[in-house]
Motif scaffolding. Sequence first.
Motif, PDB file in Angstrom:
ATOM      1  N   UNK A 150       0.802  -1.226   0.000  1.00 38.59           N
ATOM      2  CA  UNK A 150       0.000   0.000   0.000  1.00 38.59           C
ATOM      3  C   UNK A 150       0.835   1.276   0.000  1.00 38.59           C
ATOM      4  N   UNK A 151       2.129   1.118  -0.012  1.00 37.30           N
ATOM      5  CA  UNK A 151       2.981   2.311  -0.004  1.00 37.30           C
ATOM      6  C   UNK A 151       3.952   2.281  -1.176  1.00 37.30           C
ATOM      7  N   UNK A 152       4.384   3.491  -1.535  1.00 37.09           N
ATOM      8  CA  UNK A 152       5.404   3.604  -2.574  1.00 37.09           C
ATOM      9  C   UNK A 152       6.615   4.294  -1.955  1.00 37.09           C
ATOM     10  N   UNK A 153       7.828   3.739  -2.247  1.00 37.40           N
ATOM     11  CA  UNK A 153       9.047   4.335  -1.703  1.00 37.40           C
ATOM     12  C   UNK A 153       9.766   5.096  -2.806  1.00 37.40           C
ATOM     13  N   UNK A 154      10.071   6.389  -2.579  1.00 34.09           N
ATOM     14  CA  UNK A 154      10.889   7.176  -3.502  1.00 34.09           C
ATOM     15  C   UNK A 154      12.271   7.305  -2.901  1.00 34.09           C
ATOM     16  N   UNK A 155      13.322   6.995  -3.710  1.00 36.50           N
ATOM     17  CA  UNK A 155      14.689   7.209  -3.236  1.00 36.50           C
ATOM     18  C   UNK A 155      15.438   7.959  -4.316  1.00 36.50           C
ATOM     19  N   UNK A 156      16.203   8.956  -3.926  1.00 38.50           N
ATOM     20  CA  UNK A 156      16.951   9.710  -4.930  1.00 38.50           C
ATOM     21  C   UNK A 156      17.695  10.865  -4.314  1.00 38.50           C
ATOM     22  N   UNK A 157      18.295  11.695  -5.211  1.00 31.42           N
ATOM     23  CA  UNK A 157      19.108  12.803  -4.730  1.00 31.42           C
ATOM     24  C   UNK A 157      18.389  14.121  -4.993  1.00 31.42           C
ATOM     25  N   UNK A 158      18.418  15.006  -4.026  1.00 34.43           N
ATOM     26  CA  UNK A 158      17.904  16.363  -4.239  1.00 34.43           C
ATOM     27  C   UNK A 158      18.955  17.346  -3.750  1.00 34.43           C
ATOM     28  N   UNK A 159      18.990  18.526  -4.366  1.00 34.83           N
ATOM     29  CA  UNK A 159      20.020  19.485  -3.958  1.00 34.83           C
ATOM     30  C   UNK A 159      19.641  20.184  -2.647  1.00 34.83           C
ATOM     31  N   UNK A 160      18.332  20.479  -2.470  1.00 33.04           N
ATOM     32  CA  UNK A 160      17.897  21.076  -1.190  1.00 33.04           C
ATOM     33  C   UNK A 160      16.771  20.231  -0.606  1.00 33.04           C
ATOM     34  N   UNK A 161      16.691  20.118   0.735  1.00 35.19           N
ATOM     35  CA  UNK A 161      15.616  19.328   1.344  1.00 35.19           C
ATOM     36  C   UNK A 161      14.246  19.851   0.915  1.00 35.19           C
ATOM     37  N   UNK A 162      13.274  18.945   0.697  1.00 33.10           N
ATOM     38  CA  UNK A 162      11.914  19.342   0.306  1.00 33.10           C
ATOM     39  C   UNK A 162      10.923  18.781   1.331  1.00 33.10           C
ATOM     40  N   UNK A 163       9.756  19.417   1.418  1.00 31.50           N
ATOM     41  CA  UNK A 163       8.683  18.807   2.218  1.00 31.50           C
ATOM     42  C   UNK A 163       7.499  18.598   1.292  1.00 31.50           C
ATOM     43  N   UNK A 173      19.393  12.782   4.295  1.00 36.86           N
ATOM     44  CA  UNK A 173      20.747  12.784   4.842  1.00 36.86           C
ATOM     45  C   UNK A 173      21.695  13.410   3.826  1.00 36.86           C
ATOM     46  N   UNK A 174      22.672  14.180   4.317  1.00 42.64           N
ATOM     47  CA  UNK A 174      23.602  14.837   3.393  1.00 42.64           C
ATOM     48  C   UNK A 174      24.504  13.783   2.758  1.00 42.64           C
ATOM     49  N   UNK A 175      24.573  13.812   1.412  1.00 43.25           N
ATOM     50  CA  UNK A 175      25.466  12.887   0.707  1.00 43.25           C
ATOM     51  C   UNK A 175      26.261  13.696  -0.319  1.00 43.25           C
ATOM     52  N   UNK A 176      27.573  13.709  -0.148  1.00 43.59           N
ATOM     53  CA  UNK A 176      28.470  14.542  -0.960  1.00 43.59           C
ATOM     54  C   UNK A 176      27.926  15.965  -1.040  1.00 43.59           C
ATOM     55  N   UNK A 177      27.749  16.516  -2.267  1.00 47.70           N
ATOM     56  CA  UNK A 177      27.271  17.901  -2.311  1.00 47.70           C
ATOM     57  C   UNK A 177      25.758  17.970  -2.393  1.00 47.70           C
ATOM     58  N   UNK A 178      25.105  16.778  -2.342  1.00 43.35           N
ATOM     59  CA  UNK A 178      23.659  16.731  -2.522  1.00 43.35           C
ATOM     60  C   UNK A 178      23.039  16.072  -1.277  1.00 43.35           C
ATOM     61  N   UNK A 179      21.763  15.711  -1.346  1.00 44.71           N
ATOM     62  CA  UNK A 179      21.108  15.057  -0.214  1.00 44.71           C
ATOM     63  C   UNK A 179      20.415  13.788  -0.675  1.00 44.71           C
ATOM     64  N   UNK A 180      20.542  12.733   0.148  1.00 49.16           N
ATOM     65  CA  UNK A 180      19.787  11.517  -0.139  1.00 49.16           C
ATOM     66  C   UNK A 180      18.390  11.676   0.471  1.00 49.16           C
ATOM     67  N   UNK A 196       5.626  16.526  -7.231  1.00 52.27           N
ATOM     68  CA  UNK A 196       6.251  17.525  -6.352  1.00 52.27           C
ATOM     69  C   UNK A 196       7.758  17.318  -6.265  1.00 52.27           C
ATOM     70  N   UNK A 197       8.135  16.037  -6.169  1.00 49.55           N
ATOM     71  CA  UNK A 197       9.566  15.734  -6.061  1.00 49.55           C
ATOM     72  C   UNK A 197      10.304  16.149  -7.328  1.00 49.55           C
ATOM     73  N   UNK A 198       9.718  15.826  -8.461  1.00 52.21           N
ATOM     74  CA  UNK A 198      10.391  16.135  -9.727  1.00 52.21           C
ATOM     75  C   UNK A 198      10.530  17.645  -9.893  1.00 52.21           C
ATOM     76  N   UNK A 199       9.511  18.371  -9.450  1.00 58.75           N
ATOM     77  CA  UNK A 199       9.591  19.834  -9.538  1.00 58.75           C
ATOM     78  C   UNK A 199      10.728  20.368  -8.678  1.00 58.75           C
ATOM     79  N   UNK A 200      11.030  19.666  -7.578  1.00 57.80           N
ATOM     80  CA  UNK A 200      12.114  20.106  -6.694  1.00 57.80           C
ATOM     81  C   UNK A 200      13.483  19.649  -7.190  1.00 57.80           C
ATOM     82  N   UNK A 201      13.532  19.056  -8.388  1.00 58.28           N
ATOM     83  CA  UNK A 201      14.823  18.635  -8.957  1.00 58.28           C
ATOM     84  C   UNK A 201      15.293  17.303  -8.417  1.00 58.28           C
ATOM     85  N   UNK A 202      14.357  16.411  -8.118  1.00 56.21           N
ATOM     86  CA  UNK A 202      14.662  15.101  -7.549  1.00 56.21           C
ATOM     87  C   UNK A 202      15.165  14.144  -8.636  1.00 56.21           C
TER      88      UNK A 202
END
Lengths: 658, 82
Positions: A150-163, A173-180, A196-202
């Motif tokens: 019943x759930x979907x998991x998104x995993x990826x890198x974003x440059x700034x944290x999103x809500x 979590x901070x990973x190199x110059x980006x965030x996991x 929403x995630x894609x709009x945030x550059x995910x």
Amino acid sequence: MFEPQTMSKLLIAASKDQLEAVVRELYRHNLFHIEDFVESDPKGLEGCKIGMPLPGASESSSDLVRIRSIENTYGVSSKSMDADETKISTSAVKKRIDSELLTIEKDASALSCEKISLENMIRDYETRITELKPFTVFPTNLADLKGFDNFVVFAGLVSVPVSLGVPNEMFIGAYEKSNLLIAVVSRADAAVAERELLEAGFQPIPIPDGNETAGYLTIDYTKKITELKTKLEDVSERIITQSKNNAAFLVACDELLTAEVERAQAPLRFATTQETFVAEGWVPADTVAQLMADLQKVTGDKIFISEVEFDPVEEAVPVEYHNPDFSKPTEMLMDIYARPKYKEFDPTILVSIVFPIFFGFIVGDVGYGIIILALSLYLRKFIKEGAGKELLVVLRNASVSSIIFGLIYSEALGFALPWSPIGINRHLNIGSHASGAAPDAVLMLVLTAWIGILHITLGRALHMYNAHRMMKPDRHRSKVIFGQFGWILVLWGILLVLWSMFAMPLMPDFSGFPAILAGFNAVGIAGAVLLLVGIIGIGQDSLLELMELPTVISHVLSYTRLAAVGLSSVAIAMVTNFIAIELIIEPQMASLSVVGVILILIGVVVFLIGHTLNLALGVLGGALHSIRLHYVEFFTKFYTGGGKKYEPFGKLRKFTEE
Amino acid sequence: MAVETMTLEVAQATAVGFKAIGAGLAVGLAGMGTGLAQLGIGGAAVGATAENKDMFGLALLFTVIPETVVIFGLVVALLLLF
């Protein structure tokens, strides 16, 4: 000398039952350049067909493929191996092929499979480690991120944290110059969350498999890679041992089977009828008698051989150089340009003499000469065959010449030798060693121009000689010869005019004679007449050639590079010495201190780097400019080249014997 | 004014300096010319050689043709300096 090996065209005919014996004998002699039979050639033999390969060809080929594949696995090549003192007999090789080849092949393929599978496993683990890397900041078991209904998991890198605007559980979590970013949302909200995630550059990344944390898995995989690498080393060592044990046998097999395959395929180049075959080809004229006698012996006189008449200019006769031993390595320089045509003047000997002189004239330094000599002798240990070896011999001769010129110029690594230069002074006024006398730049320029004048005149004369030999004696030939003579007249005409007007060092001075006509004296008028006759000569051969008239001057001046490049090389050497020794080392030597010692070491490094660079420039410049003067200024005057290479059928045995 | 204070020594030194500048320009500008000419030829030559190794001799020959220009520059520089 001065022309390629004289060739004879042979026609060999015999009944087909002699085919194998004849092919074997031709192969052994390694002399017969086969002229391929072409069925559709209207001038060729009528009613003949291309022959069939000898029996056993396919077996030998398939064995050869197997051998080559084993050689490939073991990294064995006949080129890198020296011939043994004792050669293996062919019967022994054949026996061993039957008894041992299968085992050797199995070993080789097993080893090669093992090696490849180990390499693949290592690569696989390395990829997994790379994939795991972003997840090392995620402290929980990776298996927890998978298997939801019943759930979907998104995993990826974003440059700034999103809500997210939908209910979710999120890890950042901070990973190199980006965030996991790992977000779990209910399946119903998945589409909104994704947008929403894609709009945030995910940037999504796949979640790796594994029932542990990423950090633990990385350590585990690294351990496995180390184990695999030890195993791989072990396999590589076994391959090296096997290769050492079998190398001699493998190259012998290769040689034997290559010979068999080549022999078996030879009839494909012959003309055949139902019962007979005819082979046409070329052999050096001085070997004809021996080859004929041997062929008659092996066939029991059941063979017809005749020497065929041929047109040396019209037919594409294969060309083999015919030079004294000292000129042989220079043939490599000729092949880079073009092989001479049959009956054309072969300038190899001239190049082999003049090239080292030009090189020595440019480099002209005892120190550099000795280093190049040592290098060329040392590198011969590693380069045993082919053009590289010949190049080293050419370089050796050139280095000897530069030592001799270095003694004349009194130069060693830019320092003066204890005597004054003989004839030509190239020492520049640099540093405290300056003698006050400027280098004889003008003298050298005029001297090199003289070299150019003579070299080019020789080139034009050789064109006349070639035309005389290679063209039919008709009007066209006379035109060409007079045209070339015209070029010589123009060159010397210009010289006479110059001599009549200016006094130059090393050149005759006719400027003192009284003027007769329009400011010209008698010599000047003679020069002008030569010039005019020359231009007429060139024009009657080809009007377009007149456009090339300025090259008379530019090509002669081009030879002044011998002086200019040489002087610049001396300048670099002397400046290096001045900076390293007089500016850095000597002031420190006067009063030694800790800093001083370091500076002295820096000075030594400057000295070494400067001279290494200058040596490299000297070798490159010296060789390239010398050969360029031959290719561009000398060869364009007479040499066409484009002869077909003489490639005799057969091979000299290196590892096996009958 | 500079003209009034110019002695013979100064004039000679200036002449030597101008010669050196001239020599530098001769080599430098000629070198640039050669470089520009070899740019195109060299690129095409490397391409041709990569396609067919037999082209090497001819390619080298074409590439070094403009080199004469810089040699002329060098010769002029040498004549100026010595």
